[in-house]
Write a protein that holds these residues in place. Sequence first.
Motif, short mmCIF file in Angstrom:
data_model
loop_
_atom_site.label_atom_id
_atom_site.label_comp_id
_atom_site.label_asym_id
_atom_site.label_seq_id
_atom_site.Cartn_x
_atom_site.Cartn_y
_atom_site.Cartn_z
N THR A 1 -0.21 -1.12 -4.52
CA THR A 1 -1.55 -0.56 -4.55
C THR A 1 -1.59 0.78 -4.11
O THR A 1 -1.14 1.32 -3.04
CB THR A 1 -2.11 -1.35 -3.49
N ARG B 1 5.40 -2.85 -8.33
CA ARG B 1 4.00 -3.00 -7.99
C ARG B 1 3.23 -2.52 -7.00
O ARG B 1 3.84 -2.73 -5.59
CB ARG B 1 4.09 -4.98 -7.70
N LYS C 1 -9.86 1.24 -4.82
CA LYS C 1 -8.04 1.01 -5.02
C LYS C 1 -7.73 0.93 -6.51
O LYS C 1 -8.15 0.88 -7.28
CB LYS C 1 -7.75 -0.69 -4.15
N GLU D 1 -4.83 -0.53 -8.24
CA GLU D 1 -3.00 -1.69 -8.37
C GLU D 1 -2.01 -1.53 -9.59
O GLU D 1 -2.97 -1.31 -10.60
CB GLU D 1 -4.15 -2.68 -8.17
N GLU E 1 0.86 -1.20 -0.35
CA GLU E 1 0.71 0.22 0.30
C GLU E 1 1.00 1.01 -0.29
O GLU E 1 1.77 1.29 0.84
CB GLU E 1 -0.54 -0.01 1.19
#
Length: 294
Positions: free
Chosen positions: A183, A181, A156, A158, A120
Motif C-alpha cells: 500500500t 503486495r 491510497k 494498493e 504501508e
Amino acid sequence: MSETQTRTEFDAKAAESGAGATEAFRAKQKAAALDVPAERVSAMARDALEAIHDVIRKHHMTYEEYDALKAWLIQVGEDGEWPLFLDVWVEHVVEDVNTSHREGSKGSIEGPYYVPNAPEQGADGTIPMRDDEPGTPLVWTGQVTSTTGKSLGGAKVELWHADSNGFYSQYAPGLPEWNLRGTFTTDEEGRFSIRTVQPAPYQIPTDGACGKLIAAADWHAWRPAHLHVKVSAPGHELLTAQLYFPGDPHNDDDIAAAVKPELVLDPQEGEDGSRTVDYGFVLDPVSADSPTTR
C-alpha cells in the motif's frame, strides 16, 4: 522437514487457491450489509433463468449434456472455484455497468486474489519482495488527482500482482505472506513512486473445474501480464484497475476480457535493463448517484 514445509509455488493446486479465494470472499461478505428488494432479486433471477432456458432451446441440449453440466457445476463448488469462474467470465460486464458514468480514469476487474491491508510503504517505496525476486525491475511513478483538477494528497494506491511464474502470494505455497503486495500513500501533491518487478503473462488454474471447461471448449487459459491496483481518496469513488504492458500476445484475447486501451502502459527501457513508467489516476468525486464499486 515436512512435506508442507518443502512445498513451493509450483505445487499450487487449483482447489487450494480456489478454497482460499472462496474463504476470503466469505470473510468480506460477513462485513457487508446488503438488503436487496425482493422485486429486484426476482427480476434478475427470472431474467438469468430465462437466458439459460433460451440457451437450452437454441442448442437443443440433451439430457447427457444436462447431466454433464450439473456434474461440472457441482465440481466448481467442490473446487472452490466460483470466485475464479465469476471473476474471469462475468465480472468485466459488472465493472462496465457500474463505472459507465465515470469521467475519470478507466477501471477494470478486481479478480479473485485481492487481499486488504497490505503493508504501508509511503509515497516513495519498494513493494515487499524476496531478495532474489526474479523479473525485470520496474519503477512506476504517477499522480492521483480529482476530475476537478485537485491533487489528492494522502490517496491510497494498493498494488498487488503475480510473480514472474504467475503465482500470487497467499494463494500459492512457499511465497512470503505479502510478496508483491503493498500500500502506497501519495504525498501532498498526490504523487507516488513505486519500485517493483514486471510480472509475466500466466494461465489461470487449469487443474480444476474451470480448467475442464477451458479444455472442453478448446479455449486458452492465458491472461496478459498485469498490475492490479485499487486507488482511493476521501470523498472520491474507489477505482479498481489492472494495468497492462504493450506487445503482450494476450492483450487482444485475454480470457477475462479485461484489457482496455486506456490501461496499457508505455514503459521506457533503461540502459541497465530496468523499465520506468509514468501513469497516474483521475478519481471521480462521490455523488448521490454513485453506485457501489470495488
